[in-house]
Design an enzyme around this catalytic site. Structure first.
Site, PDB file in Angstrom:
ATOM      1  N   PHE A 105       0.828  -1.327  -0.185  1.00 22.93           N
ATOM      2  CA  PHE A 105      -0.098  -0.131  -0.128  1.00 22.93           C
ATOM      3  C   PHE A 105       0.665   1.369  -0.109  1.00 22.93           C
ATOM      4  O   PHE A 105       0.766   2.184  -0.726  1.00 22.93           O
ATOM      5  CB  PHE A 105      -1.196   0.040   1.313  1.00 22.93           C
ATOM      6  CG  PHE A 105      -1.829  -1.124   1.228  1.00 22.93           C
ATOM      7  CD1 PHE A 105      -1.611  -2.411   1.765  1.00 22.93           C
ATOM      8  CD2 PHE A 105      -3.130  -1.055   0.416  1.00 22.93           C
ATOM      9  CE1 PHE A 105      -2.599  -3.403   1.764  1.00 22.93           C
ATOM     10  CE2 PHE A 105      -3.901  -2.225   0.594  1.00 22.93           C
ATOM     11  CZ  PHE A 105      -3.391  -3.334   1.186  1.00 22.93           C
ATOM     12  N   HIS A 154      -7.679  -7.984   9.030  1.00 23.53           N
ATOM     13  CA  HIS A 154      -8.632  -7.284   8.143  1.00 23.53           C
ATOM     14  C   HIS A 154      -9.293  -8.048   7.192  1.00 23.53           C
ATOM     15  O   HIS A 154      -9.692  -7.671   6.034  1.00 23.53           O
ATOM     16  CB  HIS A 154      -7.372  -6.409   7.360  1.00 23.53           C
ATOM     17  CG  HIS A 154      -6.602  -5.212   8.275  1.00 23.53           C
ATOM     18  ND1 HIS A 154      -5.595  -4.590   7.847  1.00 23.53           N
ATOM     19  CD2 HIS A 154      -7.014  -5.022   9.371  1.00 23.53           C
ATOM     20  CE1 HIS A 154      -5.277  -3.826   8.843  1.00 23.53           C
ATOM     21  NE2 HIS A 154      -6.152  -4.022   9.756  1.00 23.53           N
TER      22      HIS A 154
HETATM   23  N1  APR Z   1      10.140  -7.682   2.324  1.00 21.91           N
HETATM   24  C1  APR Z   1      10.157  -6.853   3.339  1.00 21.91           C
HETATM   25  N2  APR Z   1       9.534  -5.841   3.611  1.00 21.91           N
HETATM   26  C2  APR Z   1       8.711  -5.143   2.464  1.00 21.91           C
HETATM   27  C3  APR Z   1       8.479  -5.939   1.338  1.00 21.91           C
HETATM   28  C4  APR Z   1       9.506  -7.280   1.374  1.00 21.91           C
HETATM   29  N3  APR Z   1       9.701  -7.720   0.176  1.00 21.91           N
HETATM   30  N4  APR Z   1       7.998  -5.160   0.262  1.00 21.91           N
HETATM   31  C5  APR Z   1       7.592  -4.359   1.134  1.00 21.91           C
HETATM   32  N5  APR Z   1       7.785  -4.220   2.375  1.00 21.91           N
HETATM   33  C6  APR Z   1       7.493  -3.314   3.540  1.00 21.91           C
HETATM   34  C7  APR Z   1       7.337  -1.805   2.925  1.00 21.91           C
HETATM   35  O1  APR Z   1       8.516  -1.253   2.940  1.00 21.91           O
HETATM   36  C8  APR Z   1       6.353  -1.296   3.787  1.00 21.91           C
HETATM   37  O2  APR Z   1       7.234  -0.677   5.137  1.00 21.91           O
HETATM   38  O3  APR Z   1       6.255  -3.655   3.946  1.00 21.91           O
HETATM   39  C9  APR Z   1       5.481  -2.667   4.418  1.00 21.91           C
HETATM   40  C10 APR Z   1       4.155  -2.573   3.900  1.00 21.91           C
HETATM   41  O4  APR Z   1       3.611  -1.505   4.514  1.00 21.91           O
HETATM   42  P1  APR Z   1       1.896  -1.266   3.764  1.00 21.91           P
HETATM   43  O5  APR Z   1       2.127  -1.217   2.220  1.00 21.91           O
HETATM   44  O6  APR Z   1       1.802   0.129   4.573  1.00 21.91           O
HETATM   45  O7  APR Z   1       1.161  -2.392   4.084  1.00 21.91           O
HETATM   46  P2  APR Z   1       0.489  -2.775   5.676  1.00 21.91           P
HETATM   47  O8  APR Z   1       1.339  -2.268   6.879  1.00 21.91           O
HETATM   48  O9  APR Z   1       0.255  -4.174   5.512  1.00 21.91           O
HETATM   49  O10 APR Z   1      -0.879  -1.916   5.563  1.00 21.91           O
HETATM   50  C11 APR Z   1      -1.711  -2.085   6.761  1.00 21.91           C
HETATM   51  O11 APR Z   1      -3.176  -0.503   5.639  1.00 21.91           O
HETATM   52  O12 APR Z   1      -4.414   0.128   3.709  1.00 21.91           O
HETATM   53  C12 APR Z   1      -4.382  -0.785   5.082  1.00 21.91           C
HETATM   54  O13 APR Z   1      -5.869  -2.561   5.130  1.00 21.91           O
HETATM   55  C13 APR Z   1      -4.622  -2.276   4.533  1.00 21.91           C
HETATM   56  O14 APR Z   1      -3.806  -4.007   5.686  1.00 21.91           O
HETATM   57  C14 APR Z   1      -3.572  -2.827   5.226  1.00 21.91           C
HETATM   58  C15 APR Z   1      -3.138  -1.775   6.086  1.00 21.91           C
END
Ligand code: APR
Length: 238
Positions: A34, A118
């Site tokens: 995201f 979620h």
């Molecule tokens: N390995 C390690 N870290 C990673 C990788 C990877 N291959 N790919 C991405 N990341 C990291 C990114 O740097 C980021 O810090 O994973 C994190 C993803 O963060 P978000 O995109 O914010 O996702 P998330 O934390 O799951 O979001 C939480 O937000 O929009 C809502 O409901 C949605 O469940 C989601 C919630």
């Protein structure tokens, strides 16, 4: 001692290890996250699509967005990191996975103790009466066959309560864990971002970006979820 061997030590000593994952756990399966550069919220304002207002007052946009999320999952499957976590459950190395992901990959990889905090994109239901429906019915913008209400995926929208059982289960297991490993989440979204600080146990963070979390975690691995899990698994078997 290097970080990998330190974590291996903690995994061996721990009788209750819990894993908490976010969208970064699935990017190496080809699923966008995201808030990274290539994430969903880089081009779309979540407040226009991922809440009840959008569902009730701009259904076409809501529908288009969640069809795109279904589309983005097509051809994607759990990667080696998911399979390692499933193997760790089988070997008693971890007892539980709590996830913010709605893709179902942890269960598909073989984990059985999974709290989907979620919800799940695959659980389509009527927004009005809760009657279950198929993803196909959602794609075709059909209405509920019972009450003609709008269909929606079983994902927790912003402003909605988390599924009570999943939340209570994740809260209890994390609170009482000896070791919590947080993988692939920016920890930006309440209330899941409160969970790590609630544990009595040690805290480990595996994420591409760890800057700013140094004080919150006992051990931080900056990098790929899949590769880090492979390194730890190899050291565990070593
Ligand atoms: N390995 C390690 N870290 C990673 C990788 C990877 N291959 N790919 C991405 N990341 C990291 C990114 O740097 C980021 O810090 O994973 C994190 C993803 O963060 P978000 O995109 O914010 O996702 P998330 O934390 O799951 O979001 C939480 O937000 O929009 C809502 O409901 C949605 O469940 C989601 C919630």
């Amino acid at each position: 001692m290097d970080k990998v061997n330190q974590l291996v030590d903690w995994l061996r000593q721990s009788t209750k290890t819990v894993v908490l994952t976010g969208a970064g756990m699935s990017t190496e399966s080809g699923v966008p996250d995201f808030r990274s550069k290539s994430g969903w919220w880089r081009n779309i304002d979540p407040s226009t699509v991922a809440n009840i207002q959008a569902l009730e007052h701009d259904y076409d946009l809501f529908h288009a967005f969640y069809c795109a999320r279904f589309e983005a999952l097509k051809g994607c499957e759990p990667h080696e990191g998911h399979r390692i976590l499933a193997d760790w459950e089988k070997r008693g190395i971890i007892v539980h996975v709590a996830t913010q992901n709605v893709d179902g990959f942890h269960k598909a990889a073989g984990n059985t103790k999974v709290d989907e905090l979620h919800g799940s994109i695959h659980a389509v239901r009527c927004h009005k009466c809760g009657h279950e429906a198929s993803a196909q019915a959602f794609f075709e913008q059909e209405t509920c066959t019972v009450c003609e209400g709008k269909l929606r995926p079983g994902i927790v929208l912003f402003g909605e309560l988390l599924p009570e059982d999943a939340w209570n289960s994740a809260l209890h297991t994390i609170k009482t864990a000896d070791l919590v490993i947080v993988i692939g989440t920016s920890l930006q979204v309440y209330p899941v971002n409160q969970l790590p600080s609630m544990t009595r146990g040690k805290l480990v963070y595996i994420n591409r970006e760890v800057h700013g979390f140094e004080r919150d975690f006992d051990l931080l691995f900056e990098g790929s979820a899949k590769e880090t899990l492979q390194q730890i698994d190899a050291a565990l078997k070593g």
